[in-house]
Design a protein around this motif. Structure first.
Motif, PDB file in Angstrom:
ATOM      1  N   ASN A  29       8.574   0.762   5.215  1.00  0.00           N
ATOM      2  CA  ASN A  29       7.885   0.859   3.931  1.00  0.00           C
ATOM      3  C   ASN A  29       6.416   0.475   4.068  1.00  0.00           C
ATOM      4  OD1 ASN A  29      10.319   1.531   2.804  1.00  0.00           O
ATOM      5  ND2 ASN A  29      10.137   0.098   1.107  1.00  0.00           N
ATOM      6  N   VAL A  32       1.943  -2.788   0.014  1.00  0.00           N
ATOM      7  CA  VAL A  32       1.316  -2.373  -1.249  1.00  0.00           C
ATOM      8  C   VAL A  32       1.024  -3.606  -2.092  1.00  0.00           C
ATOM      9  CG1 VAL A  32       1.563  -0.922  -3.326  1.00  0.00           C
ATOM     10  CG2 VAL A  32       2.677  -0.224  -1.185  1.00  0.00           C
ATOM     11  N   HIS A  49       4.468  -5.957  -2.288  1.00  0.00           N
ATOM     12  CA  HIS A  49       5.744  -5.565  -1.698  1.00  0.00           C
ATOM     13  C   HIS A  49       6.000  -6.429  -0.460  1.00  0.00           C
ATOM     14  CE1 HIS A  49       9.037  -2.941  -0.739  1.00  0.00           C
ATOM     15  NE2 HIS A  49       8.554  -2.678   0.441  1.00  0.00           N
ATOM     16  N   HIS A  56       9.120  -3.040  -5.332  1.00  0.00           N
ATOM     17  CA  HIS A  56       7.791  -2.506  -5.069  1.00  0.00           C
ATOM     18  C   HIS A  56       6.745  -3.394  -5.747  1.00  0.00           C
ATOM     19  CE1 HIS A  56       9.229   1.835  -4.029  1.00  0.00           C
ATOM     20  NE2 HIS A  56       9.754   0.904  -3.245  1.00  0.00           N
ATOM     21  N   ALA A  57       5.501  -3.266  -5.286  1.00  0.00           N
ATOM     22  CA  ALA A  57       4.411  -4.124  -5.768  1.00  0.00           C
ATOM     23  C   ALA A  57       4.276  -4.067  -7.288  1.00  0.00           C
ATOM     24  CB  ALA A  57       3.109  -3.683  -5.108  1.00  0.00           C
ATOM     25  N   GLU A  58       4.376  -2.866  -7.847  1.00  0.00           N
ATOM     26  CA  GLU A  58       4.188  -2.701  -9.290  1.00  0.00           C
ATOM     27  C   GLU A  58       5.280  -3.450 -10.046  1.00  0.00           C
ATOM     28  OE1 GLU A  58       4.445  -0.477  -6.896  1.00  0.00           O
ATOM     29  OE2 GLU A  58       3.529   1.450  -7.378  1.00  0.00           O
ATOM     30  N   HIS A  83      10.205   8.183  -7.401  1.00  0.00           N
ATOM     31  CA  HIS A  83      11.559   8.504  -6.941  1.00  0.00           C
ATOM     32  C   HIS A  83      12.453   7.265  -6.980  1.00  0.00           C
ATOM     33  CE1 HIS A  83      10.584   6.027  -3.621  1.00  0.00           C
ATOM     34  NE2 HIS A  83      11.577   6.426  -2.854  1.00  0.00           N
ATOM     35  N   ARG A  86      15.349   3.027  -2.314  1.00  0.00           N
ATOM     36  CA  ARG A  86      16.077   1.753  -2.260  1.00  0.00           C
ATOM     37  C   ARG A  86      15.955   1.044  -3.608  1.00  0.00           C
ATOM     38  NH1 ARG A  86      13.176   2.298   2.376  1.00  0.00           N
ATOM     39  NH2 ARG A  86      14.357   2.385   4.308  1.00  0.00           N
ATOM     40  N   THR A  87      14.872   1.376  -4.345  1.00  0.00           N
ATOM     41  CA  THR A  87      14.650   0.797  -5.671  1.00  0.00           C
ATOM     42  C   THR A  87      14.260   1.932  -6.622  1.00  0.00           C
ATOM     43  OG1 THR A  87      12.310   0.386  -5.259  1.00  0.00           O
ATOM     44  CG2 THR A  87      13.828  -1.373  -4.636  1.00  0.00           C
ATOM     45  N   ASP A 108      -0.068   8.979  -2.686  1.00  0.00           N
ATOM     46  CA  ASP A 108       1.139   8.780  -1.866  1.00  0.00           C
ATOM     47  C   ASP A 108       1.369   9.981  -0.942  1.00  0.00           C
ATOM     48  OD1 ASP A 108       3.615   8.263  -0.736  1.00  0.00           O
ATOM     49  OD2 ASP A 108       4.372   7.288  -2.542  1.00  0.00           O
ATOM     50  N   ASN A 110       3.832  10.364   0.973  1.00  0.00           N
ATOM     51  CA  ASN A 110       5.273  10.516   1.218  1.00  0.00           C
ATOM     52  C   ASN A 110       5.839  11.570   0.273  1.00  0.00           C
ATOM     53  OD1 ASN A 110       7.949  10.228   1.733  1.00  0.00           O
ATOM     54  ND2 ASN A 110       8.105   8.068   1.101  1.00  0.00           N
ATOM     55  N   ALA A 113       8.437  10.543  -2.346  1.00  0.00           N
ATOM     56  CA  ALA A 113       8.128   9.623  -3.448  1.00  0.00           C
ATOM     57  C   ALA A 113       6.951  10.070  -4.302  1.00  0.00           C
ATOM     58  CB  ALA A 113       7.827   8.240  -2.877  1.00  0.00           C
ATOM     59  N   TRP A 149       2.506   4.100   8.985  1.00  0.00           N
ATOM     60  CA  TRP A 149       3.361   4.637   7.932  1.00  0.00           C
ATOM     61  C   TRP A 149       2.765   5.928   7.375  1.00  0.00           C
ATOM     62  CZ3 TRP A 149       2.208   5.370   2.715  1.00  0.00           C
ATOM     63  CH2 TRP A 149       3.307   5.729   1.906  1.00  0.00           C
TER      64      TRP A 149
HETATM   65  C1  AOF Z   1       7.176   0.395  -1.158  1.00  0.00           C
HETATM   66  N1  AOF Z   1       6.562  -0.617  -1.793  1.00  0.00           N
HETATM   67  O1  AOF Z   1       5.233  -1.414  -3.358  1.00  0.00           O
HETATM   68  C2  AOF Z   1       5.487   0.918  -3.199  1.00  0.00           C
HETATM   69  C3  AOF Z   1       6.108   1.993  -2.501  1.00  0.00           C
HETATM   70  O2  AOF Z   1      12.867   3.458  -0.478  1.00  0.00           O
HETATM   71  P1  AOF Z   1      12.028   2.733  -1.449  1.00  0.00           P
HETATM   72  O3  AOF Z   1      12.606   2.713  -2.831  1.00  0.00           O
HETATM   73  O4  AOF Z   1      11.667   1.346  -1.017  1.00  0.00           O
HETATM   74  O5  AOF Z   1      10.679   3.563  -1.610  1.00  0.00           O
HETATM   75  C4  AOF Z   1       9.730   3.639  -0.601  1.00  0.00           C
HETATM   76  C5  AOF Z   1       8.606   4.570  -1.015  1.00  0.00           C
HETATM   77  O6  AOF Z   1       8.049   4.251  -2.268  1.00  0.00           O
HETATM   78  C6  AOF Z   1       7.445   4.520  -0.062  1.00  0.00           C
HETATM   79  O7  AOF Z   1       7.610   5.400   1.008  1.00  0.00           O
HETATM   80  C7  AOF Z   1       6.233   4.907  -0.906  1.00  0.00           C
HETATM   81  O8  AOF Z   1       6.078   6.321  -0.897  1.00  0.00           O
HETATM   82  C8  AOF Z   1       6.631   4.486  -2.317  1.00  0.00           C
HETATM   83  N2  AOF Z   1       5.884   3.287  -2.830  1.00  0.00           N
HETATM   84  N3  AOF Z   1       6.954   1.662  -1.497  1.00  0.00           N
HETATM   85  O9  AOF Z   1       7.923   0.153  -0.244  1.00  0.00           O
HETATM   86  C9  AOF Z   1       5.736  -0.430  -2.804  1.00  0.00           C
HETATM   87  N4  AOF Z   1       4.657   1.108  -4.240  1.00  0.00           N
END
Ligand code: AOF
Ligand code: ZN
Length: 351
Positions: A29, A32, A49, A56-58, A83, A86-87, A108, A110, A113, A149
């Protein structure tokens, strides 16, 4: 307002510092940071994060703000996600908390997401982000925070750093096969630290058969964190029972292939974003030939052997104009040795 205000720019600098909080691991990850500002510009809450699987940070900042999040401005280093991974999606969490405006630095990269900015706009949130809104310098800082990343999620494969240790004349072993120890103890200690920063260490079956390496990060109570990268062995031959890579110090994966792209695809699917290639000449040559070595970490020992295998096998170049040209990023003395960090030009151009 389509650009960030001075107060928001200050908050973004703070968010960048929060994202880089000591101890937050690089890994699957991104790192953030997020700062919530009240309508009068005062800080309501901060968040960051802490690694895969944690909020996530937000969401971290929203939880700390409680009801004060209503009508606030969220300043984030990365575009809020759209999206459920994991969260849950941060764009939705920001909307539900009543956030009025979102300012972010890096779009982003990715594909899984992305799209948070659109979701927020569609819900009536004022959203600004990217270089036009916050300036190229802050966007570059946000990307640099998650360099590997960013590369990995944009390319669909991990970033590859090839690590080698040789004599001045490029030998990695003597003609009788002995290779312990070409470089000095401080250089070898640095390699352990480097391993703890990557997600996987890759060698070939040839190295396992010849050297029986352990490939785990030695836990000796030093400062670097104790994260263990996955040990990845590539090649068709079996790993002998009792090989040190098969102990339980770290996870081990045997990939029965010689194709670097297959290896990297399999590793990306397992959340690996940064690979340390520690393979011998054959594996290194396969990766160079496939065009998937992105950076080189080289330790040069001030010693000469004159014979013995060189660090890189036949990688398909036969004339000097075909040499893989690197750009030196850093040079340092480590113990008795010299460390060179270099990048393949291609990586610089694309990124
Ligand atoms: C993070 N931390 O603070 C933010 C992210 O699998 P997840 O749910 O942890 O989602 C990971 C994706 O979420 C990551 O690749 C990025 O695109 C987005 N933002 N991810 O781990 C954060 N804001
Ligand atoms: Zn998110």
């Amino acid at each position: 307002m389509s650009t960030a205000s001075g107060t928001e720019t200050d908050a973004l600098l703070r968010a960048l510092a929060l994202a880089a909080t000591d101890g937050v691991p690089h890994g699957p990850n991104p790192r953030v940071g997020c700062v919530l500002l009240a309508p009068d510009g005062t800080v309501v809450a901060e968040g960051f994060h802490r690694g895969a699987g944690t909020p996530h940070a937000e969401v971290d900042a929203l939880a700390r703000a409680g009801a004060l999040a209503r009508r606030s401005t969220a300043v984030v280093t990365l575009e809020p996600c759209n999206h459920t991974g994991r969260t849950g999606p941060c764009a939705q969490a920001l909307i539900e908390a009543g956030v009025a405006r979102v300012v972010f630095a890096q779009v982003d990269p990715n594909p899984v997401a992305a799209g948070g900015a659109e979701t927020l706009s569609a819900a009536g949130v004022d959203v600004v982000g990217g270089a036009v809104a916050v300036g190229a310098v802050l966007v570059a800082q946000a990307r640099a925070l998650n360099e590997f990343w960013t590369f990995a999620v944009s390319h669909g494969r991990p970033f590859v750093t090839w690590k080698a240790a040789s004599t001045l004349d490029g030998r990695i072993a003597a003609s009788d096969g002995t290779s312990r120890w070409i470089t000095s103890a401080p250089a070898r200690a640095e390699v352990h630290a480097l391993r703890s920063e990557v997600d996987a260490v890759v060698v070939g079956t040839g190295t396992v058969l010849a050297d029986d390496p352990h490939l785990a990060v030695r836990r000796d109570g030093t400062s670097f964190d104790s994260r263990q990268p996955m040990r990845v062995i590539v090649g068709l031959r079996d790993i002998p029972v009792g090989a040190r890579v098969l102990d339980d110090a770290a996870p081990t994966l045997h990939l029965r292939t010689h194709d670097p792209l297959e290896v990297l695809t399999a590793l990306f699917a397992r959340d690996v974003r940064h690979v340390l290639l520690e393979g011998g000449p054959t594996v290194a040559a396969a990766f160079v030939r496939a065009g998937v070595v992105d950076a080189v970490r080289w330790y040069v020992a001030p010693a000469l052997l004159g014979a013995g295998p060189s660090a890189l096998g036949d990688a398909g170049m036969s004339t000097v104009s075909e040499a893989l040209r690197l750009q030196v990023i850093d040079v340092a003395r480590v113990g008795a040795d010299v460390r060179i960090d270099a990048r393949v030009f291609r990586t610089m151009e694309e990124d």
